[in-house]
Design a protein around this motif. Structure first.
Motif, PDB file in Angstrom:
ATOM      1  N   VAL A 272      47.566  42.978  46.549  1.00 34.76           N
ATOM      2  CA  VAL A 272      48.146  42.801  45.229  1.00 34.76           C
ATOM      3  C   VAL A 272      47.262  41.969  44.306  1.00 34.76           C
ATOM      4  O   VAL A 272      47.167  42.255  43.100  1.00 34.76           O
ATOM      5  CB  VAL A 272      49.557  42.175  45.339  1.00 34.76           C
ATOM      6  CG1 VAL A 272      49.510  40.780  45.937  1.00 34.76           C
ATOM      7  CG2 VAL A 272      50.239  42.152  43.983  1.00 34.76           C
ATOM      8  N   GLU A 273      46.597  40.947  44.824  1.00 36.47           N
ATOM      9  CA  GLU A 273      45.787  40.107  43.946  1.00 36.47           C
ATOM     10  C   GLU A 273      44.632  40.890  43.334  1.00 36.47           C
ATOM     11  O   GLU A 273      44.292  40.710  42.162  1.00 36.47           O
ATOM     12  CB  GLU A 273      45.261  38.885  44.705  1.00 36.47           C
ATOM     13  CG  GLU A 273      46.320  37.820  44.930  1.00 36.47           C
ATOM     14  CD  GLU A 273      46.959  37.343  43.632  1.00 36.47           C
ATOM     15  OE1 GLU A 273      46.241  37.233  42.615  1.00 36.47           O
ATOM     16  OE2 GLU A 273      48.176  37.103  43.624  1.00 36.47           O
ATOM     17  N   ARG A 274      43.996  41.753  44.126  1.00 34.09           N
ATOM     18  CA  ARG A 274      42.898  42.556  43.589  1.00 34.09           C
ATOM     19  C   ARG A 274      43.422  43.565  42.579  1.00 34.09           C
ATOM     20  O   ARG A 274      42.815  43.795  41.530  1.00 34.09           O
ATOM     21  CB  ARG A 274      42.157  43.278  44.710  1.00 34.09           C
ATOM     22  CG  ARG A 274      40.881  43.970  44.210  1.00 34.09           C
ATOM     23  CD  ARG A 274      40.252  44.865  45.258  1.00 34.09           C
ATOM     24  NE  ARG A 274      40.115  44.155  46.517  1.00 34.09           N
ATOM     25  CZ  ARG A 274      40.148  44.752  47.709  1.00 34.09           C
ATOM     26  NH1 ARG A 274      40.331  46.056  47.794  1.00 34.09           N
ATOM     27  NH2 ARG A 274      39.999  44.049  48.810  1.00 34.09           N
ATOM     28  N   ALA A 275      44.568  44.193  42.895  1.00 31.61           N
ATOM     29  CA  ALA A 275      45.137  45.172  41.975  1.00 31.61           C
ATOM     30  C   ALA A 275      45.550  44.515  40.670  1.00 31.61           C
ATOM     31  O   ALA A 275      45.299  45.043  39.576  1.00 31.61           O
ATOM     32  CB  ALA A 275      46.336  45.850  42.630  1.00 31.61           C
ATOM     33  N   ARG A 276      46.183  43.347  40.760  1.00 29.58           N
ATOM     34  CA  ARG A 276      46.621  42.654  39.545  1.00 29.58           C
ATOM     35  C   ARG A 276      45.427  42.211  38.704  1.00 29.58           C
ATOM     36  O   ARG A 276      45.447  42.348  37.471  1.00 29.58           O
ATOM     37  CB  ARG A 276      47.480  41.439  39.915  1.00 29.58           C
ATOM     38  CG  ARG A 276      47.918  40.635  38.703  1.00 29.58           C
ATOM     39  CD  ARG A 276      49.062  39.701  39.018  1.00 29.58           C
ATOM     40  NE  ARG A 276      48.755  38.769  40.091  1.00 29.58           N
ATOM     41  CZ  ARG A 276      49.623  37.857  40.533  1.00 29.58           C
ATOM     42  NH1 ARG A 276      50.838  37.798  40.001  1.00 29.58           N
ATOM     43  NH2 ARG A 276      49.275  37.031  41.497  1.00 29.58           N
ATOM     44  N   SER A 277      44.385  41.692  39.349  1.00 29.39           N
ATOM     45  CA  SER A 277      43.207  41.257  38.612  1.00 29.39           C
ATOM     46  C   SER A 277      42.553  42.422  37.888  1.00 29.39           C
ATOM     47  O   SER A 277      42.174  42.310  36.710  1.00 29.39           O
ATOM     48  CB  SER A 277      42.205  40.609  39.576  1.00 29.39           C
ATOM     49  OG  SER A 277      41.005  40.275  38.919  1.00 29.39           O
ATOM     50  N   ALA A 278      42.422  43.567  38.583  1.00 26.59           N
ATOM     51  CA  ALA A 278      41.815  44.744  37.953  1.00 26.59           C
ATOM     52  C   ALA A 278      42.656  45.220  36.783  1.00 26.59           C
ATOM     53  O   ALA A 278      42.134  45.569  35.715  1.00 26.59           O
ATOM     54  CB  ALA A 278      41.640  45.857  38.978  1.00 26.59           C
ATOM     55  N   ALA A 279      43.983  45.232  36.966  1.00 30.19           N
ATOM     56  CA  ALA A 279      44.866  45.687  35.900  1.00 30.19           C
ATOM     57  C   ALA A 279      44.800  44.773  34.691  1.00 30.19           C
ATOM     58  O   ALA A 279      44.757  45.231  33.535  1.00 30.19           O
ATOM     59  CB  ALA A 279      46.303  45.778  36.413  1.00 30.19           C
ATOM     60  N   GLN A 280      44.790  43.468  34.923  1.00 31.93           N
ATOM     61  CA  GLN A 280      44.709  42.523  33.804  1.00 31.93           C
ATOM     62  C   GLN A 280      43.412  42.679  33.034  1.00 31.93           C
ATOM     63  O   GLN A 280      43.396  42.600  31.797  1.00 31.93           O
ATOM     64  CB  GLN A 280      44.858  41.098  34.327  1.00 31.93           C
ATOM     65  CG  GLN A 280      46.267  40.772  34.810  1.00 31.93           C
ATOM     66  CD  GLN A 280      46.370  39.387  35.442  1.00 31.93           C
ATOM     67  OE1 GLN A 280      45.378  38.820  35.872  1.00 31.93           O
ATOM     68  NE2 GLN A 280      47.580  38.870  35.524  1.00 31.93           N
ATOM     69  N   GLN A 281      42.329  42.922  33.754  1.00 29.32           N
ATOM     70  CA  GLN A 281      41.039  43.102  33.086  1.00 29.32           C
ATOM     71  C   GLN A 281      41.041  44.386  32.254  1.00 29.32           C
ATOM     72  O   GLN A 281      40.527  44.404  31.124  1.00 29.32           O
ATOM     73  CB  GLN A 281      39.908  43.136  34.115  1.00 29.32           C
ATOM     74  CG  GLN A 281      38.525  43.204  33.490  1.00 29.32           C
ATOM     75  CD  GLN A 281      37.430  43.049  34.535  1.00 29.32           C
ATOM     76  OE1 GLN A 281      37.701  42.881  35.716  1.00 29.32           O
ATOM     77  NE2 GLN A 281      36.180  43.108  34.086  1.00 29.32           N
ATOM     78  N   ILE A 282      41.622  45.443  32.794  1.00 30.34           N
ATOM     79  CA  ILE A 282      41.693  46.712  32.056  1.00 30.34           C
ATOM     80  C   ILE A 282      42.529  46.542  30.791  1.00 30.34           C
ATOM     81  O   ILE A 282      42.147  46.982  29.702  1.00 30.34           O
ATOM     82  CB  ILE A 282      42.289  47.815  32.951  1.00 30.34           C
ATOM     83  CG1 ILE A 282      41.303  48.204  34.050  1.00 30.34           C
ATOM     84  CG2 ILE A 282      42.671  49.039  32.126  1.00 30.34           C
ATOM     85  CD1 ILE A 282      41.897  49.108  35.117  1.00 30.34           C
ATOM     86  N   ILE A 283      43.681  45.877  30.923  1.00 29.36           N
ATOM     87  CA  ILE A 283      44.577  45.710  29.783  1.00 29.36           C
ATOM     88  C   ILE A 283      43.946  44.835  28.699  1.00 29.36           C
ATOM     89  O   ILE A 283      44.004  45.147  27.509  1.00 29.36           O
ATOM     90  CB  ILE A 283      45.912  45.106  30.241  1.00 29.36           C
ATOM     91  CG1 ILE A 283      46.682  46.121  31.100  1.00 29.36           C
ATOM     92  CG2 ILE A 283      46.778  44.695  29.043  1.00 29.36           C
ATOM     93  CD1 ILE A 283      47.906  45.561  31.798  1.00 29.36           C
ATOM     94  N   SER A 284      43.286  43.754  29.121  1.00 28.18           N
ATOM     95  CA  SER A 284      42.688  42.851  28.143  1.00 28.18           C
ATOM     96  C   SER A 284      41.517  43.477  27.395  1.00 28.18           C
ATOM     97  O   SER A 284      41.264  43.166  26.235  1.00 28.18           O
ATOM     98  CB  SER A 284      42.227  41.559  28.826  1.00 28.18           C
ATOM     99  OG  SER A 284      41.205  41.839  29.766  1.00 28.18           O
TER     100      SER A 284
END
Length: 287
Positions: A272-284
């Protein structure tokens, strides 16, 4: 159901024992996913079998009753010496409640002729799925548990982590899922939620079989994954792996097969931490 495809597609996952010397966890800018399959490879493609069924549902149930003449249970006594210790850490065993929490936030992802799963993460309508579910697709939509089909735009993709983020214009009726704090524990009960073979709203139960299992994504690098025996099949890609509280602990992305077969009880999820980090970077960076 002749509309189901027969050959899963997607990035290859290779057992580290078969591929010594492959680098581990490079930067997230690793190239696009790819790879080919051979016997005893771990292969993805969980989400990319096309389903041509326009509509329908599968339902089933099991019921069991104790016979009226069964003897009453014996008086309670001290537990046997072999009794398992009580669970610790505050993780309840109520997977029924976990399913009720998770299902309203899980969607089926339609990407051209392919299909997969995803889950809502905020009130702005952002949806996490796998990159290999939507790679190359020009027409993407999601279908929630209410049966409503919503057009979706691809906000961005990260092939190196196999994560993509979609956005729907209206998240009404879709409940964002919470991320778990920290890593799950080996032996912890989990649910894989998604749309295997196009059967939306499907929940399968299992446990966390191992942590930090090194498998190779299609980008040609090893990454640590959560191993689970919860049944994961084509169409589960991008769906959440949740704990007994209904919190997301991983993103289902691959299965182990023998000679191209189906689920054999070994599946893998992006932590989850890797998925959340990737998602946050994509969104930002993209929306």
């Amino acid at each position: 159901m002749s509309g189901l495809g027969t050959t899963p597609r997607g990035p290859g996952f290779v057992s580290p024992q078969l591929e010594p010397g492959v680098p581990t966890d490079p930067p997230a800018s690793a190239g696009p996913a790819g790879g080919s399959g051979r016997g005893r490879w771990l292969v993805a493609g969980l989400a990319t079998i096309g389903v041509s069924v326009a509509g329908g549902a599968l339902a089933g149930g099991w019921a069991g009753d104790r016979a009226a003449g069964d003897p009453a249970p014996a008086a309670a006594g001290p537990p046997p010496a072999t009794a398992a210790p009580a669970p610790t850490g505050g993780v309840p065993g109520d997977l029924v409640g976990a399913a009720a929490t998770a299902l309203p936030g899980v969607v089926s992802v339609r990407a051209g002729a392919a299909g997969g799963s995803g889950f809502v993460i905020d009130a702005q309508g952002h949806v996490i799925t796998n990159n290999h579910v939507v790679a190359g697709a020009t027409n993407v939509s999601v279908v929630g548990g209410d049966g409503r089909r919503r057009p979706a735009e691809v906000v961005g993709r990260d092939p190196g982590s196999d994560i993509a983020v979609l956005r729907v214009a209206s998240a009404e009726g879709l409940r964002p899922l919470a991320f778990a704090a920290g890593s799950p524990r080996v032996g912890e009960p989990v649910l894989a939620v998604g749309s295997p073979l196009g059967l939306s709203g499907t929940v399968t139960a299992g446990i966390v079989s191992a942590l930090d299992r090194q498998v190779r994504l299609g980008a040609g690098v090893r990454r640590a994954a959560i191993q689970t025996d919860a049944s994961i099949n084509p169409g589960n890609s991008g769906g959440p792996l949740v704990n007994a509280r209904g919190e997301v602990v991983g993103v289902n992305t691959a299965i182990a097969t023998l000679e191209g077969g189906g689920n054999i009880g070994i599946g893998f999820a992006i932590p989850v931490e890797r998925a959340r980090s990737a998602a946050q970077q994509i969104i930002s960076s993209g929306g």
